[in-house]
Scaffold this motif. Structure first.
Motif: not given
Length: 367
Positions: A157-158, A314-315, A336-338, A348-350
């Protein structure tokens, strides 16, 4: 007698004309069966033609040399139909798929690529799909000359560092101006703490139709001093002419550290440190000078720090969109969902996104 002869010649000429041409009628509709008015109907390789009426019907006199009729309509695919022995033709035209490579979005609207004088690089949105990206900027790396994109660290997310033709200012920002559907957007990291928060990461890459990069001084003529470091023009997707389209895209993957350097365990590390003390003429048996690690019940505490730092992350990414358009209404809806786990723990990134656009033409003067 002369009058009878002239009348006979006139009748013969009229008969020859009727033999030399015939009347072809028909109806033109779209792919849904709706009639299309004002469709141009031309005899191929001639200037003779007609247009369809309000119900899509037409009638045209075709000479004996006419073999093909050409049907053309705005936003529809031009179609050529062989006449043969037919006297009635029913033609269905399909929506034309316009290539974004032929059109460049600029500050005052759109221009054909051949008419653009500035240096513009175009990246199709299809090149950004199906990639494990937190933001679309990462997918631009290596796709446009003169545009350098680097990731400052491994924090998910950076925001990446974007430079268009190098550093353009000593004291001010060298980050390019980002314009989304004609509206300037805020950029940079607004996390304000240990967690990064990239504003442009809120844009789902699956919702992007194309990205144009303006790289020279002509951009400043349109957007002012804010464009001194270049401009990123983002065009998002809209509905296309035709019936409703439902699209689902997904990807999944794993990430892990590999080729890690093999390290010593606690006992090997202790023996090596004590051997170093012996080589330094220091007795390792002297508790005040020897090297010891923590023990539990007389056993060394053996900690594999790799297990505490690294993991197999896991992504996954899922996108659903519903879009369509007709003569009056254009709509596009997507969610959308990431969810991405980095190879470092607690990295983590959500992201959850939703987007809905609706354009409706109420009448000739109101949209």
């Amino acid at each position: 007698m002369r009058k009878i002869l002239c009348l006979s010649i006139t009748l013969m000429l009229m008969t020859l004309v009727s033999w030399a041409q015939r009347t072809v009628t028909g109806r033109v509709t779209d792919d849904k069966g709706n009639p299309l008015p004002n469709v141009s109907v031309l005899i191929k390789n001639t200037n003779s033609g007609t247009v369809t009426g309000s119900d899509g019907s037409f009638s045209i006199n075709v000479p004996a040399t006419g073999r093909t009729l050409v049907f053309s309509y705005a936003d529809m695919t031009t179609q050529e139909v062989a006449i043969g022995n037919q006297s009635a033709l029913n033609v269905s035209l399909s929506p034309a798929e316009r290539s974004m490579q032929e059109v460049v979005v600029v500050g005052y609207g759109t221009q054909r690529r051949a008419e653009v004088t500035g240096n513009v690089a175009s990246i199709s949105g299809s090149k950004l799909r199906d990639q494990p990206l937190q933001s679309f900027e990462q997918g631009l790396s290596g796709r446009a000359s003169g545009v350098n994109i680097s990731i400052p660290n491994g924090v998910l997310g950076n925001p990446p560092v974007i430079r268009v033709r190098g550093i353009n200012s000593i004291s001010l920002s060298s980050y390019p101006l980002v314009v989304v559907d004609g509206v300037p957007a805020f950029t940079g990291d607004v996390g304000g703490g240990s967690a990064s928060n990239n504003l442009l990461g809120d844009i789902n890459p699956a919702d992007i139709e194309s990205v144009e990069v303006l790289k020279d001084a002509s951009a400043a003529a349109i957007y002012g001093s804010r464009a001194s470091a270049g401009v990123l023009l983002i065009t998002t997707k809209k509905g296309r002419q035709g019936r409703a389209r439902v699209n689902y895209e997904a990807w999944a993957g794993w990430t892990k550290a590999y080729n890690l350097i093999e390290v010593l365990n606690a006992e090997e590390f202790t023996n090596l440190k004590n051997e170093a003390l012996v080589n330094a003429n220091t007795a390792p048996n002297n508790t005040t000078r020897g090297f010891y690690l923590d023990t539990i019940n007389g056993n060394l505490v053996d900690t594999d720090w790799y297990d505490y730092v690294y993991r197999t992350g896991f992504a996954q990414n899922h996108n659903v969109s519903i879009s369509g358009a007709n003569d009056r209404t254009n709509y596009y809806f997507s969610v959308g969902f990431t969810d991405q786990e980095g190879m470092f723990r607690n990295n983590d990134y959500k992201r959850m996104t939703g987007r809905f656009t609706l354009d409706h033409k109420v009448n000739n003067w109101l949209s």
